[in-house]
Design an enzyme around this catalytic site. Structure first.
Site, PDB file in Angstrom:
ATOM      1  N   ASP A   6      14.710  44.397  35.896  1.00 59.59           N
ATOM      2  CA  ASP A   6      15.575  43.212  35.923  1.00 59.59           C
ATOM      3  C   ASP A   6      16.874  43.648  36.584  1.00 59.59           C
ATOM      4  O   ASP A   6      17.147  44.844  36.750  1.00 59.59           O
ATOM      5  CB  ASP A   6      15.844  42.730  34.484  1.00 59.59           C
ATOM      6  CG  ASP A   6      16.793  41.534  34.439  1.00 59.59           C
ATOM      7  OD1 ASP A   6      16.574  40.568  35.193  1.00 59.59           O
ATOM      8  OD2 ASP A   6      17.775  41.561  33.669  1.00 59.59           O
ATOM      9  N   SER A   7      17.714  42.652  36.903  1.00 63.10           N
ATOM     10  CA  SER A   7      19.021  42.973  37.467  1.00 63.10           C
ATOM     11  C   SER A   7      19.894  43.703  36.450  1.00 63.10           C
ATOM     12  O   SER A   7      20.863  44.338  36.834  1.00 63.10           O
ATOM     13  CB  SER A   7      19.729  41.675  37.845  1.00 63.10           C
ATOM     14  OG  SER A   7      19.953  40.911  36.667  1.00 63.10           O
ATOM     15  N   GLY A  39      21.730  36.678  40.422  1.00 65.82           N
ATOM     16  CA  GLY A  39      21.522  35.231  40.538  1.00 65.82           C
ATOM     17  C   GLY A  39      22.483  34.499  41.457  1.00 65.82           C
ATOM     18  O   GLY A  39      22.201  33.387  41.882  1.00 65.82           O
ATOM     19  N   CYS A  69      12.523  39.333  35.869  1.00 65.22           N
ATOM     20  CA  CYS A  69      13.723  38.655  36.341  1.00 65.22           C
ATOM     21  C   CYS A  69      13.255  37.404  37.079  1.00 65.22           C
ATOM     22  O   CYS A  69      12.493  37.502  38.052  1.00 65.22           O
ATOM     23  CB  CYS A  69      14.454  39.604  37.297  1.00 65.22           C
ATOM     24  SG  CYS A  69      15.877  38.863  38.093  1.00 65.22           S
ATOM     25  N   ASN A  70      13.667  36.246  36.592  1.00 62.10           N
ATOM     26  CA  ASN A  70      13.275  34.993  37.259  1.00 62.10           C
ATOM     27  C   ASN A  70      13.833  34.924  38.669  1.00 62.10           C
ATOM     28  O   ASN A  70      13.207  34.377  39.575  1.00 62.10           O
ATOM     29  CB  ASN A  70      13.789  33.791  36.467  1.00 62.10           C
ATOM     30  CG  ASN A  70      12.968  33.513  35.229  1.00 62.10           C
ATOM     31  OD1 ASN A  70      12.121  32.643  35.217  1.00 62.10           O
ATOM     32  ND2 ASN A  70      13.206  34.278  34.167  1.00 62.10           N
ATOM     33  N   THR A  71      15.031  35.459  38.852  1.00 60.77           N
ATOM     34  CA  THR A  71      15.694  35.392  40.152  1.00 60.77           C
ATOM     35  C   THR A  71      14.860  36.114  41.214  1.00 60.77           C
ATOM     36  O   THR A  71      14.618  35.584  42.301  1.00 60.77           O
ATOM     37  CB  THR A  71      17.107  36.016  40.036  1.00 60.77           C
ATOM     38  OG1 THR A  71      17.795  35.338  38.984  1.00 60.77           O
ATOM     39  CG2 THR A  71      17.871  35.926  41.313  1.00 60.77           C
ATOM     40  N   GLU A 145      26.043  39.202  28.933  1.00 58.98           N
ATOM     41  CA  GLU A 145      26.302  40.635  29.170  1.00 58.98           C
ATOM     42  C   GLU A 145      27.595  41.080  28.473  1.00 58.98           C
ATOM     43  O   GLU A 145      27.808  42.262  28.249  1.00 58.98           O
ATOM     44  CB  GLU A 145      26.348  40.935  30.677  1.00 58.98           C
ATOM     45  CG  GLU A 145      25.029  40.640  31.399  1.00 58.98           C
ATOM     46  CD  GLU A 145      24.247  41.874  31.864  1.00 58.98           C
ATOM     47  OE1 GLU A 145      24.812  42.973  31.881  1.00 58.98           O
ATOM     48  OE2 GLU A 145      23.057  41.712  32.200  1.00 58.98           O
ATOM     49  N   CYS A 177      15.424  32.289  32.866  1.00 57.46           N
ATOM     50  CA  CYS A 177      16.181  33.513  33.151  1.00 57.46           C
ATOM     51  C   CYS A 177      15.927  34.402  31.949  1.00 57.46           C
ATOM     52  O   CYS A 177      16.013  33.937  30.800  1.00 57.46           O
ATOM     53  CB  CYS A 177      17.675  33.200  33.272  1.00 57.46           C
ATOM     54  SG  CYS A 177      18.706  34.690  33.372  1.00 57.46           S
ATOM     55  N   HIS A 179      17.604  36.617  30.660  1.00 58.38           N
ATOM     56  CA  HIS A 179      18.759  36.809  29.769  1.00 58.38           C
ATOM     57  C   HIS A 179      18.828  35.734  28.676  1.00 58.38           C
ATOM     58  O   HIS A 179      19.337  35.971  27.593  1.00 58.38           O
ATOM     59  CB  HIS A 179      20.070  36.721  30.561  1.00 58.38           C
ATOM     60  CG  HIS A 179      20.448  37.960  31.319  1.00 58.38           C
ATOM     61  ND1 HIS A 179      19.792  38.361  32.455  1.00 58.38           N
ATOM     62  CD2 HIS A 179      21.442  38.869  31.107  1.00 58.38           C
ATOM     63  CE1 HIS A 179      20.368  39.467  32.925  1.00 58.38           C
ATOM     64  NE2 HIS A 179      21.360  39.796  32.121  1.00 58.38           N
TER      65      HIS A 179
HETATM   66  N1  DGL Z   1      17.735  38.068  34.190  1.00 60.09           N
HETATM   67  C1  DGL Z   1      17.679  37.556  35.477  1.00 60.09           C
HETATM   68  C2  DGL Z   1      16.818  36.331  35.651  1.00 60.09           C
HETATM   69  O1  DGL Z   1      15.864  36.194  34.975  1.00 60.09           O
HETATM   70  C3  DGL Z   1      18.838  37.591  36.375  1.00 60.09           C
HETATM   71  C4  DGL Z   1      20.210  37.344  35.952  1.00 60.09           C
HETATM   72  C5  DGL Z   1      21.145  37.672  37.111  1.00 60.09           C
HETATM   73  O2  DGL Z   1      21.168  38.835  37.502  1.00 60.09           O
HETATM   74  O3  DGL Z   1      21.812  36.778  37.606  1.00 60.09           O
HETATM   75  O4  DGL Z   1      17.054  35.487  36.463  1.00 60.09           O
END
Ligand code: DGL
Length: 257
Positions: A6-7, A39, A69-71, A145, A177, A179
């Site tokens: 993930d990011s 993102g 990570c969805n992004t 975060e 996301c 997170h």
């Molecule tokens: N956790 C990530 C997601 O699922 C990315 C969050 C990010 O880095 O902006 O999109």
């Protein structure tokens, strides 16, 4: 060995679910904490980071990689599959969209980062499942975060961000996301208890269990590695809070500036 990335620390919601369902799974987790968030970045940059992240995981022995990570799942899957044809990739968007389509009564909301929502991937996957309302909530990741899940201010911000979804009376809300499951209880209380929440972290773990991709390791070869590109002490504390135990974090060199 399963690689997960993930990011930042959001993908740990996938790890937490994996450890709950299949505690004897070997994995290497990469959190690109030095460059989070992804993102708000352009898809070109997200794709470049994703390639570097995957290279690192392969160098640690990963053969199957969960893009937690969805992004990245929304913007870079084709790039990754072309660049690494021998790796089995599992994205988090497809299982979440499938689950939402299964349980909705026809009004689906999606929240995610700007890049995820702008990619329109959820809207495309769900176009036959009902009316889709998608909302980017770029402010959630920095709050998460920072560890701000329990603050009063957070509830006010969440209420503000989710107002369009409430107005559309969505019956199912995808946390698009990884997170966002950290905010699940505040999101649920803002949306109302009747709204069904789809968590992309549990949806992906359910999928890989169904596909039989998890092979329990014997005690002597169980390896669970956590690596961050910037293991700052605040980030490590948060990661431990989410995982629920002390973890040792390695410094990952993914070849960044
Ligand atoms: N956790 C990530 C997601 O699922 C990315 C969050 C990010 O880095 O902006 O999109």
């Amino acid at each position: 060995m399963i690689g997960i990335f993930d990011s930042g620390i959001g993908g740990l919601t996938v790890v937490r679910e994996l450890m709950r369902v299949a505690p004897r799974t070997s994995f290497v987790y990469l959190g690109d904490t030095a460059r989070t968030p992804y993102g708000n970045k352009s898809s070109r940059t997200i794709r470049r980071y994703a390639i570097e992240d995957v290279r690192y995981l392969i160098s640690r022995g990963a053969e199957t990689i969960i893009v937690a990570c969805n992004t990245v799942s929304a913007t870079a899957m084709d790039t990754l599959r072309i660049a690494f044809p021998n790796i089995r990739f599992i994205d988090v968007v497809t299982p979440a969209a499938k689950e939402a389509a299964k349980i909705t009564h026809g009004r689906i909301g999606v929240v995610g980062t700007r890049a995820t929502i702008d990619s329109k991937i959820y809207q495309q996957l769900l176009e036959h499942a009902g009316i889709i309302t998608a909302q980017a909530c770029p402010i959630f990741v920095p709050l998460i975060e920072e560890g701000w899940s329990d603050r009063l201010e957070t509830k006010r911000i969440v209420r503000h961000e989710l107002a369009p979804l409430k107005r559309m009376r969505v019956d199912t809300l995808i946390l698009g996301c990884t997170h966002y499951p950290i905010f699940e209880s505040v999101i649920h209380s803002v949306m109302g208890k009747r709204v069904l929440i789809v968590n992309s972290a549990s949806a992906v773990v359910e999928q890989i269990v169904r596909q039989g991709l998890l092979v329990p390791a014997s005690t002597d070869i169980l390896t669970q590695i956590f690596a961050f590109t910037d293991p700052a002490s605040h980030t490590i504390r948060l990661a431990e809070r989410w995982i629920g135990r002390v973890i040792s974090i390695e410094l990952a060199d993914v070849g960044i500036v």
